[in-house]
Write a protein that holds these residues in place. Structure first.
Motif, short mmCIF file in Angstrom:
data_model
loop_
_atom_site.label_atom_id
_atom_site.label_comp_id
_atom_site.label_asym_id
_atom_site.label_seq_id
_atom_site.Cartn_x
_atom_site.Cartn_y
_atom_site.Cartn_z
N THR A 347 0.81 -1.22 0.00
CA THR A 347 0.00 0.00 0.00
C THR A 347 0.84 1.28 0.00
O THR A 347 0.55 2.21 -0.76
CB THR A 347 -0.97 -0.01 1.20
N PRO A 348 1.92 1.39 0.82
CA PRO A 348 2.73 2.62 0.80
C PRO A 348 3.39 2.90 -0.55
O PRO A 348 3.74 4.05 -0.84
CB PRO A 348 3.77 2.37 1.89
N GLU A 349 3.57 1.85 -1.36
CA GLU A 349 4.21 2.03 -2.66
C GLU A 349 3.25 2.59 -3.72
O GLU A 349 3.69 3.01 -4.79
CB GLU A 349 4.77 0.70 -3.16
N LEU A 350 1.96 2.59 -3.45
CA LEU A 350 0.97 2.98 -4.44
C LEU A 350 0.74 4.49 -4.42
O LEU A 350 0.94 5.15 -3.40
CB LEU A 350 -0.36 2.28 -4.14
N PRO A 351 0.30 5.06 -5.53
CA PRO A 351 -0.10 6.46 -5.54
C PRO A 351 -1.20 6.69 -4.51
O PRO A 351 -2.01 5.79 -4.24
CB PRO A 351 -0.63 6.68 -6.97
N GLU A 352 -1.25 7.85 -3.93
CA GLU A 352 -2.17 8.11 -2.83
C GLU A 352 -3.62 7.81 -3.18
O GLU A 352 -4.38 7.29 -2.36
CB GLU A 352 -2.02 9.57 -2.38
N GLU A 353 -4.01 8.13 -4.41
CA GLU A 353 -5.41 7.91 -4.80
C GLU A 353 -5.76 6.43 -4.94
O GLU A 353 -6.94 6.06 -5.06
CB GLU A 353 -5.72 8.64 -6.12
N HIS A 354 -4.74 5.55 -4.92
CA HIS A 354 -4.98 4.11 -5.05
C HIS A 354 -4.70 3.35 -3.75
O HIS A 354 -4.68 2.11 -3.75
CB HIS A 354 -4.11 3.53 -6.17
#
Length: 369
Positions: A347-354
């Protein structure tokens, strides 16, 4: 008497399913004497203040003789034609037979679309609720006249299990031409009848055959599947012979009883697990399978190894393990086109909106295996 049988005998709202082979014959069509005997048993139970929904096969079988058809047709168009003729005869026969007890019947014809689509599902619930409140006996059948291969239930056993949960039934009784579940095909040598099924392990490895009457579509395969579906959703089930309908509906003493799961699924979770249509698949690694199935956690992008299908956010998808076995179903929060760039990432690796669950735990139902 087991607790399961006691619960069935005491049920205040009951779904009863009867198969084609118990009501019709290939040569003569509808057997009115058999139908009257079934209605006698149901009327006796209704007199004990039980609300009953009858799921009845037999429309196609009832239409064979009037159309001079010697056996159940294989092509869909002729099946629909036979159903068109037979459904009228079947409904009339039920109205006449229940009329002997001053009971009113209401015909309800369903396709799988009526339980797959959430709005249709709710409409069906309201219709059944009102019919029962008005003292009528709903008689349900798959709408064979208009159903196509893509939307048909395929057998009324599954339909009965879906209806049982849809109306909040206290129990389901499946009546057919066999007197219970055997650990093999009773036509082929020595077998043992199971009188009580307490858990999934009791039926693991059991080989059951299809109907030999030529009138029905499911046979024991579909009856076992329907019993497991309903029991898994928290509904006790009795599988018995139609010839023992009176005993089945009064004392619940014959046949095979299936104990219900400890927790009854909510209407939404049942719809997700057993009624909703799926439009894609998400392949999970072993860690995600454990999290979803055993720990009942949300599915995150990091646990997904593959995406199949063309779906949009809000659609229902299957979650499958590394061996391609469905382990759960759920409402997906992303479009199919969005997921390939997200899967395998924490989750921390994903763009904030995802940074959200792919399938939230509240919208996810593990499947029984």
């Amino acid at each position: 008497m087991s607790g399961t049988r006691q619960a069935i005998a005491a049920a205040r709202r009951l779904v009863v399913k009867v198969g084609s082979s118990a009501l019709t014959t290939a040569g003569s069509g509808l057997d009115v004497a058999r139908l009257d005997a079934l209605v006698d048993a149901i009327a006796e139970r209704v007199a004990r203040d039980t609300q009953i929904v009858l799921v009845s096969s037999g429309a196609i079988g009832a239409g064979l003789a009037p159309l001079s058809l010697g056996k159940r047709p294989r092509d869909l168009a002729t099946q629909q034609a036979a159903a068109s003729v037979g459904q009228l005869a079947l409904a009339h026969a039920y109205a006449e037979s229940f009329g002997r007890y001053s009971l009113t019947v209401g015909q309800v014809l369903l396709t799988s679309d009526d339980v797959v689509r959430r709005s249709h599902y709710r409409n069906a619930q309201r219709t059944f609720s009102r019919l029962l409140a008005l003292g009528a006996v709903p008689v349900v059948n798959e709408n064979d006249t208009v159903a196509t291969e893509e939307i048909r239930f395929g057998d009324n056993d599954r339909l009965a299990a879906l209806v049982a949960h849809l109306i909040g039934a206290d129990a389901l009784v499946l009546l057919s031409d066999v007197d219970g579940l055997y650990d093999g095909d009773p036509r082929h040598g020595a077998t043992r009848k199971l009188t009580e099924v307490l858990s999934e392990s009791d039926v693991d490895g059991i080989s059951v055959g299809m109907s030999s009457s030529g009138l029905g579509t499911g046979g024991m395969v579909s009856k076992l599947a329907a019993a497991r579906t309903a029991a898994g959703a928290g509904i006790p089930v009795l599988l018995a012979a139609a010839s023992e309908a009176s005993a089945a509906l009064t004392s619940a003493s014959p046949g095979t009883a299936f104990a219900p799961a400890d927790t009854r699924l909510s209407a939404r979770r049942f719809w997700l697990g057993y009624a909703a249509d799926t439009t894609g698949r998400l392949r999970l690694d072993d860690g995600a399978v454990t999290a979803v199935v055993r720990r009942r956690r949300s599915l995150l992008a990091a646990g997904i190894t593959g995406v199949e299908g063309d779906f949009q956010a809000g659609d229902v998808v299957d979650l499958v393990d590394a061996k391609d076995r469905p382990v759960a179903r759920g409402v997906v929060a992303f479009d199919a086109t969005e997921l390939p760039d997200l899967i395998g990432h924490s989750t921390p690796e994903l763009p904030e909106e995802h940074r959200r669950e792919v399938v939230h735990a509240d919208d996810l139902v593990p499947l029984r295996r």
